[in-house]
Design a protein around this motif. Structure first.
Motif, PDB file in Angstrom:
ATOM      1  N   GLY A 260      13.679  -1.064   3.141  1.00  0.00           N
ATOM      2  CA  GLY A 260      14.063  -1.352   4.510  1.00  0.00           C
ATOM      3  C   GLY A 260      12.861  -1.305   5.426  1.00  0.00           C
ATOM      4  N   GLU A 261      13.133  -1.307   6.721  1.00  0.00           N
ATOM      5  CA  GLU A 261      12.073  -1.292   7.722  1.00  0.00           C
ATOM      6  C   GLU A 261      11.745   0.146   8.116  1.00  0.00           C
ATOM      7  OE1 GLU A 261      11.441  -2.468  12.365  1.00  0.00           O
ATOM      8  OE2 GLU A 261      12.655  -3.834  11.151  1.00  0.00           O
ATOM      9  N   LEU A 262      10.478   0.478   8.061  1.00  0.00           N
ATOM     10  CA  LEU A 262      10.019   1.820   8.416  1.00  0.00           C
ATOM     11  C   LEU A 262      10.149   2.031   9.919  1.00  0.00           C
ATOM     12  CD1 LEU A 262       8.673   4.487   7.566  1.00  0.00           C
ATOM     13  CD2 LEU A 262       6.463   3.342   7.827  1.00  0.00           C
ATOM     14  N   CYS A 263      10.914   3.051  10.298  1.00  0.00           N
ATOM     15  CA  CYS A 263      11.134   3.360  11.711  1.00  0.00           C
ATOM     16  C   CYS A 263      10.243   4.503  12.199  1.00  0.00           C
ATOM     17  CB  CYS A 263      12.600   3.740  11.941  1.00  0.00           C
ATOM     18  SG  CYS A 263      13.748   2.418  11.512  1.00  0.00           S
ATOM     19  N   GLY A 264       9.601   5.225  11.283  1.00  0.00           N
ATOM     20  CA  GLY A 264       8.735   6.337  11.665  1.00  0.00           C
ATOM     21  C   GLY A 264       9.378   7.672  11.354  1.00  0.00           C
TER      22      GLY A 264
ATOM     23  N   GLU B 129      12.733  13.705  14.946  1.00  0.00           N
ATOM     24  CA  GLU B 129      12.255  14.921  15.612  1.00  0.00           C
ATOM     25  C   GLU B 129      12.032  16.087  14.654  1.00  0.00           C
ATOM     26  OE1 GLU B 129      16.651  14.630  15.628  1.00  0.00           O
ATOM     27  OE2 GLU B 129      15.126  13.311  16.446  1.00  0.00           O
ATOM     28  N   ASP B 130      12.610  16.012  13.441  1.00  0.00           N
ATOM     29  CA  ASP B 130      12.446  17.075  12.442  1.00  0.00           C
ATOM     30  C   ASP B 130      11.330  16.781  11.442  1.00  0.00           C
ATOM     31  OD1 ASP B 130      14.577  18.602  13.513  1.00  0.00           O
ATOM     32  OD2 ASP B 130      16.029  17.360  12.437  1.00  0.00           O
ATOM     33  N   GLY B 131      10.629  15.666  11.629  1.00  0.00           N
ATOM     34  CA  GLY B 131       9.541  15.329  10.715  1.00  0.00           C
ATOM     35  C   GLY B 131       9.985  14.584   9.468  1.00  0.00           C
ATOM     36  N   ASN B 132      11.226  14.120   9.458  1.00  0.00           N
ATOM     37  CA  ASN B 132      11.730  13.326   8.345  1.00  0.00           C
ATOM     38  C   ASN B 132      11.398  11.853   8.578  1.00  0.00           C
ATOM     39  OD1 ASN B 132      13.040  15.587   7.068  1.00  0.00           O
ATOM     40  ND2 ASN B 132      14.587  15.435   8.669  1.00  0.00           N
TER      41      ASN B 132
ATOM     42  N   ARG C  82       0.825  -1.202   0.000  1.00  0.00           N
ATOM     43  CA  ARG C  82       0.000   0.000   0.000  1.00  0.00           C
ATOM     44  C   ARG C  82       0.857   1.249   0.000  1.00  0.00           C
ATOM     45  NH1 ARG C  82      -3.001  -1.085   5.579  1.00  0.00           N
ATOM     46  NH2 ARG C  82      -3.264  -3.077   4.568  1.00  0.00           N
ATOM     47  N   GLU C  83       0.388   2.258  -0.707  1.00  0.00           N
ATOM     48  CA  GLU C  83       1.085   3.538  -0.723  1.00  0.00           C
ATOM     49  C   GLU C  83       0.823   4.271   0.592  1.00  0.00           C
ATOM     50  OE1 GLU C  83       1.713   7.490  -3.509  1.00  0.00           O
ATOM     51  OE2 GLU C  83       0.321   5.941  -4.172  1.00  0.00           O
ATOM     52  N   LEU C  84       1.863   4.900   1.108  1.00  0.00           N
ATOM     53  CA  LEU C  84       1.769   5.653   2.357  1.00  0.00           C
ATOM     54  C   LEU C  84       1.771   7.139   1.998  1.00  0.00           C
ATOM     55  CD1 LEU C  84       4.344   3.590   4.453  1.00  0.00           C
ATOM     56  CD2 LEU C  84       1.914   3.143   4.057  1.00  0.00           C
ATOM     57  N   LYS C  85       0.598   7.771   2.068  1.00  0.00           N
ATOM     58  CA  LYS C  85       0.450   9.155   1.628  1.00  0.00           C
ATOM     59  C   LYS C  85       0.381  10.166   2.768  1.00  0.00           C
ATOM     60  CE  LYS C  85      -2.287   8.104  -2.499  1.00  0.00           C
ATOM     61  NZ  LYS C  85      -3.577   8.379  -3.148  1.00  0.00           N
ATOM     62  N   TYR C  86      -0.060   9.736   3.925  1.00  0.00           N
ATOM     63  CA  TYR C  86      -0.352  10.660   5.019  1.00  0.00           C
ATOM     64  C   TYR C  86       0.421  10.259   6.277  1.00  0.00           C
ATOM     65  CZ  TYR C  86      -4.238  11.347   1.801  1.00  0.00           C
ATOM     66  OH  TYR C  86      -4.980  11.563   0.665  1.00  0.00           O
ATOM     67  N   PRO C  87       0.628  11.209   7.196  1.00  0.00           N
ATOM     68  CA  PRO C  87       1.348  10.876   8.435  1.00  0.00           C
ATOM     69  C   PRO C  87       0.739   9.690   9.186  1.00  0.00           C
ATOM     70  CG  PRO C  87       1.157  13.249   8.233  1.00  0.00           C
ATOM     71  CD  PRO C  87       0.333  12.654   7.124  1.00  0.00           C
ATOM     72  N   GLU C  88      -0.587   9.580   9.186  1.00  0.00           N
ATOM     73  CA  GLU C  88      -1.203   8.450   9.886  1.00  0.00           C
ATOM     74  C   GLU C  88      -0.861   7.112   9.222  1.00  0.00           C
ATOM     75  OE1 GLU C  88      -4.652  10.523   7.612  1.00  0.00           O
ATOM     76  OE2 GLU C  88      -2.909  11.163   8.746  1.00  0.00           O
TER      77      GLU C  88
END
Length: 160
Positions: free
Chosen positions: A121-125, A128-131, A89-95
């Motif tokens: 790779g594995e998504l870590c989230g 602190e800068d929103g990256n 699935r495409e990840l478009k939004y912060p949620e």
């Protein structure tokens, strides 16, 4: 202008159907209003913790059809599609990023970094800068949102 109008339609539809989704135990993953060929499509993508079945899609379609007919947020004919986001699935939004933390993702960049425009790779989230942070081969790679062309989960079907 058209793209902005399509986004406004999608936002209006999301507001109309969100209470129904909540009541039925679903999460609206995405709402898109787009043209493909001669046809316009209103695509609603649902999810929940247990996954979405075809029966869930049919049930939600029947529940929102009269709401959309009454509110009439779209002034032209369209095809209504309700589906699951699927395993990739495409990840478009912060949620989306928050919901898929720990999942395998592929990040595609607009411009190459170290000779590559794609990283898996594995998504870590978020940092602190929103990256967006992805662990690629054990090393954390940080991606600014404006350098990402697309980020999506992926599943290695060869190793299942």
């Amino acid at each position: 202008m058209k793209n902005n109008t399509n986004k406004n339609v999608a936002s209006a539809v999301r507001r109309l159907i969100a209470p129904v989704a909540d009541e039925m135990g679903y999460f609206i993953w995405d709402v898109e209003f787009c043209k493909e060929g001669a046809d316009k499509y209103l695509r609603i993508t649902l999810d929940n913790e247990d996954g979405i079945s075809i029966e869930d899609c049919e049930k939600f379609h029947r529940a929102i059809d009269p709401i959309l007919d009454e509110a009439d947020p779209i002034n032209e004919s369209y095809i209504l599609e309700v589906s699951s986001p699927g395993i990739e699935r495409e990840l478009k939004y912060p949620e989306h990023i928050d919901a898929c933390e720990g999942w395998d993702v592929e990040v595609k960049l607009y411009a190459p970094r170290n000779g590559s425009k794609a990283f898996r790779g594995e998504l870590c989230g978020y940092d602190e800068d929103g990256n967006i942070v992805v662990s690629v081969n054990g090393n954390n790679e940080t991606f600014k949102p404006d350098e990402i062309a697309k980020i999506a989960t992926y599943f290695d079907f060869g190793n299942s």
